[in-house]
Design a protein around this motif. Structure first.
Motif, PDB file in Angstrom:
ATOM      1  N   LEU A 112      -5.085   7.265  -2.176  1.00  0.00           N
ATOM      2  CA  LEU A 112      -5.085   8.664  -2.616  1.00  0.00           C
ATOM      3  C   LEU A 112      -5.985   9.577  -1.783  1.00  0.00           C
ATOM      4  CD1 LEU A 112      -5.303   7.902  -6.445  1.00  0.00           C
ATOM      5  CD2 LEU A 112      -3.261   8.578  -5.155  1.00  0.00           C
ATOM      6  N   SER A 113      -6.394   9.158  -0.601  1.00  0.00           N
ATOM      7  CA  SER A 113      -7.360   9.949   0.177  1.00  0.00           C
ATOM      8  C   SER A 113      -6.803  11.278   0.668  1.00  0.00           C
ATOM      9  CB  SER A 113      -7.892   9.146   1.368  1.00  0.00           C
ATOM     10  OG  SER A 113      -6.848   8.886   2.287  1.00  0.00           O
ATOM     11  N   VAL A 146       0.859  -1.176   0.000  1.00  0.00           N
ATOM     12  CA  VAL A 146       0.000   0.000   0.000  1.00  0.00           C
ATOM     13  C   VAL A 146       0.894   1.224   0.000  1.00  0.00           C
ATOM     14  CG1 VAL A 146      -1.792   1.286   1.223  1.00  0.00           C
ATOM     15  CG2 VAL A 146      -1.825  -1.221   1.261  1.00  0.00           C
ATOM     16  N   VAL A 147       0.770   2.029  -1.043  1.00  0.00           N
ATOM     17  CA  VAL A 147       1.543   3.265  -1.159  1.00  0.00           C
ATOM     18  C   VAL A 147       0.597   4.403  -0.809  1.00  0.00           C
ATOM     19  CG1 VAL A 147       2.917   4.741  -2.683  1.00  0.00           C
ATOM     20  CG2 VAL A 147       2.957   2.243  -2.979  1.00  0.00           C
ATOM     21  N   ARG A 148       0.847   5.045   0.326  1.00  0.00           N
ATOM     22  CA  ARG A 148      -0.003   6.148   0.779  1.00  0.00           C
ATOM     23  C   ARG A 148       0.589   7.461   0.288  1.00  0.00           C
ATOM     24  NH1 ARG A 148      -0.223   2.779   5.400  1.00  0.00           N
ATOM     25  NH2 ARG A 148      -2.367   2.104   5.785  1.00  0.00           N
ATOM     26  N   CYS A 149      -0.215   8.174  -0.484  1.00  0.00           N
ATOM     27  CA  CYS A 149       0.223   9.452  -1.051  1.00  0.00           C
ATOM     28  C   CYS A 149      -0.518  10.578  -0.355  1.00  0.00           C
ATOM     29  CB  CYS A 149      -0.089   9.497  -2.545  1.00  0.00           C
ATOM     30  SG  CYS A 149       0.666   8.168  -3.487  1.00  0.00           S
ATOM     31  N   GLU A 150       0.116  11.745  -0.296  1.00  0.00           N
ATOM     32  CA  GLU A 150      -0.559  12.918   0.253  1.00  0.00           C
ATOM     33  C   GLU A 150      -0.036  14.170  -0.428  1.00  0.00           C
ATOM     34  OE1 GLU A 150       1.937  13.973   4.238  1.00  0.00           O
ATOM     35  OE2 GLU A 150       0.503  12.328   4.406  1.00  0.00           O
ATOM     36  N   GLY A 151      -0.829  15.210  -0.326  1.00  0.00           N
ATOM     37  CA  GLY A 151      -0.433  16.491  -0.916  1.00  0.00           C
ATOM     38  C   GLY A 151      -0.799  16.589  -2.384  1.00  0.00           C
ATOM     39  N   ARG A 152       0.165  17.046  -3.168  1.00  0.00           N
ATOM     40  CA  ARG A 152      -0.057  17.292  -4.589  1.00  0.00           C
ATOM     41  C   ARG A 152       0.882  16.418  -5.414  1.00  0.00           C
ATOM     42  NH1 ARG A 152      -1.667  22.770  -5.706  1.00  0.00           N
ATOM     43  NH2 ARG A 152      -0.015  22.871  -7.246  1.00  0.00           N
ATOM     44  N   ILE A 153       0.337  15.812  -6.457  1.00  0.00           N
ATOM     45  CA  ILE A 153       1.169  15.053  -7.397  1.00  0.00           C
ATOM     46  C   ILE A 153       1.148  15.828  -8.707  1.00  0.00           C
ATOM     47  CG2 ILE A 153       1.560  12.828  -8.519  1.00  0.00           C
ATOM     48  CD1 ILE A 153      -0.077  11.517  -6.304  1.00  0.00           C
ATOM     49  N   VAL A 154       1.961  16.873  -8.750  1.00  0.00           N
ATOM     50  CA  VAL A 154       1.936  17.763  -9.913  1.00  0.00           C
ATOM     51  C   VAL A 154       3.323  18.064 -10.466  1.00  0.00           C
ATOM     52  CG1 VAL A 154      -0.255  18.879  -9.324  1.00  0.00           C
ATOM     53  CG2 VAL A 154       1.858  19.805  -8.418  1.00  0.00           C
ATOM     54  N   ASN A 196      -9.591   5.109  -2.888  1.00  0.00           N
ATOM     55  CA  ASN A 196     -10.123   6.253  -2.158  1.00  0.00           C
ATOM     56  C   ASN A 196      -9.604   7.611  -2.655  1.00  0.00           C
ATOM     57  OD1 ASN A 196     -11.840   7.251  -0.223  1.00  0.00           O
ATOM     58  ND2 ASN A 196     -10.346   7.106   1.434  1.00  0.00           N
ATOM     59  N   PRO A 197      -9.662   7.849  -3.967  1.00  0.00           N
ATOM     60  CA  PRO A 197      -9.225   9.163  -4.441  1.00  0.00           C
ATOM     61  C   PRO A 197     -10.168  10.255  -3.931  1.00  0.00           C
ATOM     62  CG  PRO A 197     -10.280   7.952  -6.209  1.00  0.00           C
ATOM     63  CD  PRO A 197     -10.169   7.011  -5.040  1.00  0.00           C
ATOM     64  N   THR A 198      -9.601  11.400  -3.636  1.00  0.00           N
ATOM     65  CA  THR A 198     -10.419  12.534  -3.211  1.00  0.00           C
ATOM     66  C   THR A 198     -11.346  12.933  -4.354  1.00  0.00           C
ATOM     67  OG1 THR A 198      -8.737  14.078  -3.977  1.00  0.00           O
ATOM     68  CG2 THR A 198      -8.649  13.442  -1.640  1.00  0.00           C
ATOM     69  N   PRO A 245     -11.116   0.011  -6.300  1.00  0.00           N
ATOM     70  CA  PRO A 245     -11.900  -0.923  -5.498  1.00  0.00           C
ATOM     71  C   PRO A 245     -12.695  -0.216  -4.411  1.00  0.00           C
ATOM     72  CG  PRO A 245      -9.609  -0.997  -4.841  1.00  0.00           C
ATOM     73  CD  PRO A 245      -9.698  -0.083  -6.036  1.00  0.00           C
ATOM     74  N   SER A 246     -13.744  -0.885  -3.964  1.00  0.00           N
ATOM     75  CA  SER A 246     -14.542  -0.358  -2.860  1.00  0.00           C
ATOM     76  C   SER A 246     -13.800  -0.576  -1.545  1.00  0.00           C
ATOM     77  CB  SER A 246     -15.885  -1.088  -2.802  1.00  0.00           C
ATOM     78  OG  SER A 246     -15.674  -2.443  -2.418  1.00  0.00           O
ATOM     79  N   PHE A 247     -14.282   0.061  -0.509  1.00  0.00           N
ATOM     80  CA  PHE A 247     -13.717  -0.104   0.829  1.00  0.00           C
ATOM     81  C   PHE A 247     -13.761  -1.583   1.230  1.00  0.00           C
ATOM     82  CE2 PHE A 247     -14.225  -0.235   5.464  1.00  0.00           C
ATOM     83  CZ  PHE A 247     -13.052   0.392   5.846  1.00  0.00           C
ATOM     84  N   GLU A 248     -14.868  -2.238   0.946  1.00  0.00           N
ATOM     85  CA  GLU A 248     -15.024  -3.652   1.303  1.00  0.00           C
ATOM     86  C   GLU A 248     -14.003  -4.517   0.568  1.00  0.00           C
ATOM     87  OE1 GLU A 248     -17.583  -1.637   0.377  1.00  0.00           O
ATOM     88  OE2 GLU A 248     -18.540  -1.441   2.345  1.00  0.00           O
TER      89      GLU A 248
END
Length: 117
Positions: free
Chosen positions: A44-45, A11-19, A76-78, A97-100
């Protein structure tokens, strides 16, 4: 950006801006280093904005994953990221994918990891 591994699931957790090139390069390095994973989930939340370079990198990473027999999932993209994917007509190219489904993948990875240990 953080990476958590449970057996063959990463699981790669990203935050902020990917620009900008720096964030895009970090994403590239984080994902392409996971050659022993069978499933890579890009969480991507906490991503507020994704730019053209970020889109291009997602497409590249999806192709790279396919060539390496790895499932590549966006989770979970914003709303702003989902909206940008829809505008770019890219959302259909990625599996979200869904949360489930994610919970089931995590449970499966934990059980496989426990058996391997």
């Amino acid at each position: 950006m953080t990476v958590d591994k449970i057996g063959e699931l990463a699981v790669v957790r990203c935050e902020g801006r990917i620009v900008q090139s720096d964030s895009v390069y970090k994403l590239h390095e984080a994902v392409t280093s996971l050659t022993d994973a069978r499933i890579v989930v890009l969480e991507l939340s906490e991503v507020s904005v994704i730019g053209g370079g970020g889109f291009g990198m997602l497409v590249f990473l999806q192709r790279w994953a396919r060539e390496n027999n790895i499932r590549f999932l966006l989770f979970n993209p914003t709303e702003s990221v989902s909206s940008a994917l829809r505008r770019a007509r890219s959302i259909g190219e990625f599996y979200i994918p869904s949360f489930e489904e994610i919970i089931a993948l995590l449970a499966y990875a934990n059980s496989r990891n426990a058996i391997a240990a």
